[in-house]
Structure formats: structure tokens, C-alpha cells
Enzyme design. Structure first.
Site, PDB file in Angstrom:
ATOM      1  N   CYS A 182      -8.280 -58.011 -49.803  1.00  0.00           N
ATOM      2  CA  CYS A 182      -9.481 -57.802 -50.676  1.00  0.00           C
ATOM      3  C   CYS A 182     -10.354 -56.599 -50.329  1.00  0.00           C
ATOM      4  O   CYS A 182     -11.438 -56.657 -49.844  1.00  0.00           O
ATOM      5  CB  CYS A 182     -10.300 -59.231 -50.838  1.00  0.00           C
ATOM      6  SG  CYS A 182      -9.515 -60.492 -51.724  1.00  0.00           S
ATOM      7  N   ASP A 234     -12.098 -52.802 -50.374  1.00  0.00           N
ATOM      8  CA  ASP A 234     -12.947 -52.130 -51.372  1.00  0.00           C
ATOM      9  C   ASP A 234     -12.205 -51.372 -52.299  1.00  0.00           C
ATOM     10  O   ASP A 234     -12.433 -51.240 -53.341  1.00  0.00           O
ATOM     11  CB  ASP A 234     -13.861 -51.137 -50.566  1.00  0.00           C
ATOM     12  CG  ASP A 234     -14.776 -50.358 -51.427  1.00  0.00           C
ATOM     13  OD1 ASP A 234     -15.624 -51.306 -52.243  1.00  0.00           O
ATOM     14  OD2 ASP A 234     -14.835 -49.391 -51.409  1.00  0.00           O
ATOM     15  N   ARG A 243     -12.475 -51.199 -56.266  1.00  0.00           N
ATOM     16  CA  ARG A 243     -12.901 -50.163 -57.132  1.00  0.00           C
ATOM     17  C   ARG A 243     -11.917 -49.720 -57.931  1.00  0.00           C
ATOM     18  O   ARG A 243     -12.127 -48.703 -58.835  1.00  0.00           O
ATOM     19  CB  ARG A 243     -13.636 -49.364 -56.166  1.00  0.00           C
ATOM     20  CG  ARG A 243     -15.068 -49.633 -55.556  1.00  0.00           C
ATOM     21  CD  ARG A 243     -15.418 -48.620 -54.879  1.00  0.00           C
ATOM     22  NE  ARG A 243     -14.760 -47.727 -53.622  1.00  0.00           N
ATOM     23  CZ  ARG A 243     -14.004 -46.839 -53.461  1.00  0.00           C
ATOM     24  NH1 ARG A 243     -14.073 -46.117 -54.733  1.00  0.00           N
ATOM     25  NH2 ARG A 243     -13.214 -46.262 -52.612  1.00  0.00           N
ATOM     26  N   SER A 258      -6.524 -63.355 -49.377  1.00  0.00           N
ATOM     27  CA  SER A 258      -7.565 -62.698 -48.580  1.00  0.00           C
ATOM     28  C   SER A 258      -7.383 -63.919 -47.239  1.00  0.00           C
ATOM     29  O   SER A 258      -6.953 -65.084 -47.494  1.00  0.00           O
ATOM     30  CB  SER A 258      -8.935 -62.626 -48.909  1.00  0.00           C
ATOM     31  OG  SER A 258      -9.898 -62.711 -47.907  1.00  0.00           O
ATOM     32  N   LYS A 309      -1.681 -45.556 -48.845  1.00  0.00           N
ATOM     33  CA  LYS A 309      -1.529 -44.497 -48.122  1.00  0.00           C
ATOM     34  C   LYS A 309      -2.590 -44.514 -46.797  1.00  0.00           C
ATOM     35  O   LYS A 309      -3.551 -45.093 -46.962  1.00  0.00           O
ATOM     36  CB  LYS A 309      -1.777 -42.972 -48.622  1.00  0.00           C
ATOM     37  CG  LYS A 309      -3.160 -43.002 -49.546  1.00  0.00           C
ATOM     38  CD  LYS A 309      -4.041 -42.595 -48.460  1.00  0.00           C
ATOM     39  CE  LYS A 309      -5.591 -42.877 -48.976  1.00  0.00           C
ATOM     40  NZ  LYS A 309      -6.700 -42.912 -47.752  1.00  0.00           N
TER      41      LYS A 309
END
Length: 323
Positions: free
Chosen positions: A14, A16, A20, A38, A98
Site C-alpha cells: 500500500c 503512496d 495516488r 499489506s 521502477k
């Protein structure tokens, strides 16, 4: 056989960036978010309540689910090899954030696992799927700036918070893997296939023991070079340019333009300066759609796998040359 539209995607971590960008893109692309995992059950439930899918405590439990056909891995870079391998061994296609790895040995191992099982392993460079780069490529191919001679790419931003994973070497932190991978990957759009590292520098933060800035000089053996600069101790910069024998093309927001932004492409010649406002494009949704489509096209996996290995080799060579 599962079609691209029917693929169930599981998110392994989980992070960011998943909240987003990637999960909204999965949903925006019309894909099925099957599960979110998670190490914390509460965190997984918070993500599932917000986005949908089944909340799972523990990464391995997600890999055991039959409704998960593919996984997205936004974990710290230092955990990519372990969990990409686990996902491939569980029979799942993998989209890994990446840098997938900076270790060519690890890259070859993962690609080998994917090829043995007929699975797709793809590194998540979303900027490649923005239409502005195809427009630059078209102009270069048409001779708009003559023979291209030099690529310059810069991606840097100020980063004062030392508590993030970017400042933890054991998790794969550092500016080369986090920011430098962008211009290095973009340079390969224009350099030939025999790209090599000719020189590099890395500025090491002695306290955190990670690189916070650096530059790399690449060459393709055919007269074209690339200067790639990056770091965490800079004012914000996010651009690349191609300098040719008769002109120069520059993108002002090369790597992370929002989906609603209309990028500006600048063409400079001796007696002419032109700015073109290009169409807005959602590189995140485009990437998810490409990934889902490629899972159904095993004959095209080799190209993605080969590029992942080449990128890892170049990143390792930049680090080695700087040392």
C-alpha cells in the site's frame, strides 16, 4: 484464456504511489482490482474501502488467490527481486515499479523466471506511454533538427525529509535509482542499441550513505551521446532535449506530466523558434492498458524483458563507473 479486460490485478503493498497514481489508473483503464495486500491488515482494509478489491494481510496470501492474474509491485526497490520472483513463481504477470532492479544478475533471473512460465514482467516507466515522446520521435525521424547529436535529460527535486525510503540504502534508496533512471531510460529512445556508460559521478550523503545527486555520460558508438543529470538536492527540473545538426527539440515536462496537462514542445533553429502545445494524455492509464494487453501477447514479452535487463545493466554501470 483471460482477456485483457478480464484480468484481475492485485497490488502488493500500500505505497503512496499506488494510492495516488496506479490504483486510480487501474480503475480508470477499466481493469478489475482484485485484491490489495499489506503487512498491516488495517492498511489493506483502508485501501480496499477506498478503492475496492479484497483486503489481505500478508503479501504471500495475495499471491495464492486464483482471482489474481497479475500483480503490481510498488514496494521499495530493495524488495523487488524477492517479491517479483515470488509472484512469477505463483504464475502471476508482474508490473514492477521502477527501478525494477539495478542488478543485471537479478534482472536476468527474473526475466528467466517469466520466460519459463510464459509470463510478462514489465518495468513501470509510465512516461514512455505519453504521446509527447512519439511526437518528438516523429519530428526527429523527419529531420526537423537534422542528424541528432546530443540528448540531455534532467530530473531532480528538493528532498529534505530523510525519513523516507529514498534515504535508506538497504531498501534501494538513492537518487540514481529513484530519479536517474528516468533520463537514462529516456536516452535509449534516441541512442542506438549499443549504448554504453562513458563516465559518471555520484554525490554520496555520508550520513545516509546514499547518493543524493549525480550525472552520467552515455554513448552509442555512432556519434550520439547523452548527458543525464539527477538528484534530490536541486530545484525542480523535469525535462529533456535533443540537439541536432540544424536545431534542437525540448520537452518542458518530460517525465511526470499530470493527465490534464497539455505539454509544450519547443523547436529551435537558427532563424526559427516554435512552441507547440500538445494534447493532454494519461500516461498512467495508458501504461495499465498496455500491460494488460501484453499479458495476452506472449510473443511480445521478449522485448519488454530485454529492455528491463538492458536498463538494469546501464544503471549498474553508472554506479560502478562513479565508484
Amino acid at each position: 484464456m483471460v482477456t485483457a479486460d478480464g484480468i484481475g490485478i492485485g497490488v502488493l503493498g500500500c505505497a503512496d504511489i499506488a494510492a495516488r497514481r496506479t490504483i486510480p489508473a487501474i480503475l480508470g483503464a477499466g481493469m478489475r482490482l482484485a485484491a490489495v495486500a499489506s503487512r498491516s491488515g488495517d492498511k489493506a482494509r483502508a485501501f480496499a474501502d477506498r478503492f475496492g478489491g479484497v483486503a489481505i494481510a500478508g503479501y504471500r496470501r495475495l499471491l495464492e488467490r486464483d482471482d489474481v492474474d497479475a500483480v503490481y509491485i510498488p514496494l521499495p526497490i530493495g524488495m523487488h527481486e524477492e517479491w517479483a520472483a515470488a509472484a512469477l513463481e505463483a504464475g502471476k504477470h508482474v508490473l514492477v515499479e521502477k527501478a525494477a532492479t539495478a542488478d543485471p544478475r537479478a534482472a536476468r533471473r527474473l526475466v528467466g523466471l517469466a520466460a519459463e512460465r510464459g509470463l510478462l514482467l514489465m518495468e513501470n516507466f509510465t512516461f514512455l506511454q505519453h504521446s509527447q515522446h512519439a511526437e518528438v520521435g516523429r519530428l526527429v525521424a523527419e529531420g526537423a533538427i537534422g542528424r541528432p547529436r546530443l540528448f540531455t535529460g534532467e530530473f531532480g527535486f528538493p528532498l529534505t525529509d530523510r525519513s523516507t525510503i529514498r534515504h535508506h540504502p538497504e531498501l534501494g534508496g538513492g537518487s540514481l535509482l529513484d530519479a536517474g533512471c528516468y533520463p537514462v531510460r529516456a536516452a535509449q529512445l534516441f541512442l542506438g542499441g549499443s549504448t554504453n556508460v562513458l563516465g559518471s559521478t555520484l554525490d554520496i550523503d555520508e550520513c545516509a550513505q546514499v547518493d543524493v545527486a549525480g550525472s552520467a555520460l552515455l554513448g552509442d558508438g555512432n556519434g550520439m551521446a547523452a548527458q543525464c543529470s539527477f538528484g534530490f538536492v536541486h530545484s525542480y527540473r523535469n525535462t529533456y532535449a535533443i540537439w541536432g545538426e540544424t536545431g534542437r527539440i525540448q520537452l518542458g515536462w518530460a517525465f511526470t506530466p499530470p493527465a490534464t496537462t497539455r505539454p509544450v514542445l519547443r523547436i529551435e533553429r537558427q532563424d526559427h523558434v516554435e512552441e507547440r502545445v500538445l494534447p493532454a494524455d494519461d500516461q498512467w492509464v495508458n501504461t495499465i492498458r498496455k500491460f494488460a494487453d501484453l499479458t495476452t501477447r506472449p510473443a511480445e514479452h521478449e522485448r519488454e524483458h530485454g529492455q528491463l535487463v538492458r536498463q538494469a545493466a546501464l544503471m549498474e554501470a553508472v554506479a560502478r563507473c562513479a565508484r
